[in-house]
Write an enzyme that holds these catalytic residues in place. Structure first.
Site, PDB file in Angstrom:
ATOM      1  N   ARG A  43       0.791  -1.202   0.000  1.00  0.00           N
ATOM      2  CA  ARG A  43       0.000   0.000   0.000  1.00  0.00           C
ATOM      3  C   ARG A  43       0.838   1.272   0.000  1.00  0.00           C
ATOM      4  NH1 ARG A  43      -3.332  -2.190   5.054  1.00  0.00           N
ATOM      5  NH2 ARG A  43      -1.533  -3.571   5.118  1.00  0.00           N
ATOM      6  N   ASP A 103       7.423   3.212  -2.213  1.00  0.00           N
ATOM      7  CA  ASP A 103       7.695   4.287  -1.265  1.00  0.00           C
ATOM      8  C   ASP A 103       9.172   4.342  -0.877  1.00  0.00           C
ATOM      9  OD1 ASP A 103       7.557   1.839   0.074  1.00  0.00           O
ATOM     10  OD2 ASP A 103       6.040   2.482   1.523  1.00  0.00           O
ATOM     11  N   ASP A 106      14.590  -0.493   0.756  1.00  0.00           N
ATOM     12  CA  ASP A 106      15.211  -0.805   2.047  1.00  0.00           C
ATOM     13  C   ASP A 106      16.161  -1.989   1.854  1.00  0.00           C
ATOM     14  OD1 ASP A 106      15.699  -0.874   4.802  1.00  0.00           O
ATOM     15  OD2 ASP A 106      13.882  -1.990   5.248  1.00  0.00           O
ATOM     16  N   GLY A 108      15.831  -4.153  -0.418  1.00  0.00           N
ATOM     17  CA  GLY A 108      15.893  -4.368  -1.861  1.00  0.00           C
ATOM     18  C   GLY A 108      15.098  -5.581  -2.322  1.00  0.00           C
ATOM     19  N   THR A 110      11.853  -6.397  -2.136  1.00  0.00           N
ATOM     20  CA  THR A 110      10.575  -6.150  -2.808  1.00  0.00           C
ATOM     21  C   THR A 110      10.784  -5.829  -4.280  1.00  0.00           C
ATOM     22  OG1 THR A 110       9.666  -5.263  -0.755  1.00  0.00           O
ATOM     23  CG2 THR A 110       8.499  -4.703  -2.784  1.00  0.00           C
ATOM     24  N   LEU A 111      11.689  -4.897  -4.564  1.00  0.00           N
ATOM     25  CA  LEU A 111      11.856  -4.470  -5.957  1.00  0.00           C
ATOM     26  C   LEU A 111      12.623  -5.495  -6.773  1.00  0.00           C
ATOM     27  CD1 LEU A 111      12.198  -0.624  -5.600  1.00  0.00           C
ATOM     28  CD2 LEU A 111      10.398  -1.897  -6.760  1.00  0.00           C
ATOM     29  N   ASP A 162       3.978   3.539   6.542  1.00  0.00           N
ATOM     30  CA  ASP A 162       3.228   3.282   7.768  1.00  0.00           C
ATOM     31  C   ASP A 162       4.071   2.665   8.864  1.00  0.00           C
ATOM     32  OD1 ASP A 162       3.461   0.719   6.278  1.00  0.00           O
ATOM     33  OD2 ASP A 162       2.329  -0.045   7.990  1.00  0.00           O
ATOM     34  N   ARG A 168      -0.061   6.769   7.318  1.00  0.00           N
ATOM     35  CA  ARG A 168       0.095   6.859   5.861  1.00  0.00           C
ATOM     36  C   ARG A 168      -0.408   8.195   5.319  1.00  0.00           C
ATOM     37  NH1 ARG A 168       1.278   1.665   3.866  1.00  0.00           N
ATOM     38  NH2 ARG A 168       0.415  -0.075   5.028  1.00  0.00           N
TER      39      ARG A 168
HETATM   40  P1  IMP Z   1      12.488  -3.885   1.025  1.00  0.00           P
HETATM   41  O1  IMP Z   1      11.856  -5.066   0.330  1.00  0.00           O
HETATM   42  O2  IMP Z   1      13.175  -4.287   2.286  1.00  0.00           O
HETATM   43  O3  IMP Z   1      13.332  -3.024   0.138  1.00  0.00           O
HETATM   44  O4  IMP Z   1      11.339  -3.043   1.657  1.00  0.00           O
HETATM   45  C1  IMP Z   1      10.497  -2.218   1.004  1.00  0.00           C
HETATM   46  C2  IMP Z   1       9.268  -2.083   1.854  1.00  0.00           C
HETATM   47  O5  IMP Z   1       9.571  -2.108   3.255  1.00  0.00           O
HETATM   48  C3  IMP Z   1       8.640  -0.748   1.607  1.00  0.00           C
HETATM   49  O6  IMP Z   1       7.690  -0.807   0.570  1.00  0.00           O
HETATM   50  C4  IMP Z   1       8.009  -0.415   2.938  1.00  0.00           C
HETATM   51  O7  IMP Z   1       6.697  -0.917   2.969  1.00  0.00           O
HETATM   52  C5  IMP Z   1       8.794  -1.162   3.978  1.00  0.00           C
HETATM   53  N1  IMP Z   1       9.689  -0.262   4.746  1.00  0.00           N
HETATM   54  C6  IMP Z   1      11.040  -0.267   4.750  1.00  0.00           C
HETATM   55  N2  IMP Z   1      11.534   0.697   5.541  1.00  0.00           N
HETATM   56  C7  IMP Z   1      10.459   1.346   6.058  1.00  0.00           C
HETATM   57  C8  IMP Z   1      10.311   2.482   6.949  1.00  0.00           C
HETATM   58  O8  IMP Z   1      11.270   3.109   7.439  1.00  0.00           O
HETATM   59  N3  IMP Z   1       9.034   2.842   7.245  1.00  0.00           N
HETATM   60  C9  IMP Z   1       7.936   2.201   6.734  1.00  0.00           C
HETATM   61  N4  IMP Z   1       8.031   1.155   5.881  1.00  0.00           N
HETATM   62  C10 IMP Z   1       9.284   0.729   5.553  1.00  0.00           C
HETATM   63 MG    MG Z   2       5.236  -1.149   1.872  1.00  0.00          MG
END
Ligand code: IMP
Ligand code: MG
Length: 180
Positions: A43, A103, A106, A108, A110-111, A162, A168
């Site tokens: 979201r 958003d 972090d 990496g 997810t992407l 969030d 949000r």
């Molecule tokens: P990744 O897969 O670890 O890169 O995470 C990406 C997802 O982690 C983002 O879409 C956020 O939903 C969540 N996320 C990572 N860091 C934060 C933060 O500081 N605040 C809120 N959500 C976060």
């Molecule tokens: Mg997220």
């Protein structure tokens, strides 16, 4: 949920709006536009994607827009490490130039997961645009093609982001300060 407040503003709404326009100019310069499919990762991307698309309108580009709901976080502040599709896109991305919007970058995961998914489905190109980049926190190698602001390893909320599905709606990015 731990005791906390969200009083400290890290990026205000004026700075976000300015950066959104710059990101869109960079995206347009790098994209042909005729087969553009923009995919927001829900979201967290809803507010950022809406502002990006309103800014894109200045360039008279008409993308297809879709949403992919993923989950990895649960309700805490630590990534569970596993990405799941909760709700898939409806667009066919074969031959499309896909722009993934999230958003924050972090770990990496997810992407990296979503890019591989779209390439596997036959997208011609897959680029990504994130508002925030927590560069120090990567667990897989991944760079966004377009990133709004680098940030330190704080937990942040607002503008779509969030904590336990709260905050949000904030028009700015705030730092979550945890108490004792
Ligand atoms: P990744 O897969 O670890 O890169 O995470 C990406 C997802 O982690 C983002 O879409 C956020 O939903 C969540 N996320 C990572 N860091 C934060 C933060 O500081 N605040 C809120 N959500 C976060
Ligand atoms: Mg997220």
């Amino acid at each position: 949920m731990r005791a906390h407040d969200v009083k400290e503003i890290l990026i205000d709404k004026t700075a976000i709006a300015r950066r959104v326009d710059e990101l869109v100019d960079a995206i347009v310069a790098a994209t042909s536009g005729d087969r553009l499919v923009v995919i927001g990762i829900l979201r967290g991307s809803f507010m950022f994607l809406a502002d990006l698309m309103r800014s894109l309108h200045r360039h008279h580009i008409h993308p297809r827009i879709d949403f992919l709901t993923l989950s990895s976080y649960g309700t805490g502040t630590q990534s569970s490490g596993e990405v799941r599709i909760v709700h898939d896109i409806r667009e066919d991305v074969r031959g499309a130039d896909v722009l993934l919007v999230d958003d924050i970058l972090d770990t990496g995961r997810t992407l990296a997961f979503t890019k591989a998914l779209m390439l596997g489905r036959g997208a011609r190109s897959v680029r990504s645009c994130v508002l925030l980049d927590k560069q120090a926190h990567r667990s897989v190698e991944f760079d966004a093609d377009f990133a709004g602001f680098p940030i330190a390893d704080h937990f942040v909320v607002g503008y779509g982001l969030d904590y336990a599905n709260l905050y949000r709606e904030l028009p700015h990015i705030a730092k979550v300060t945890f108490h004792e």
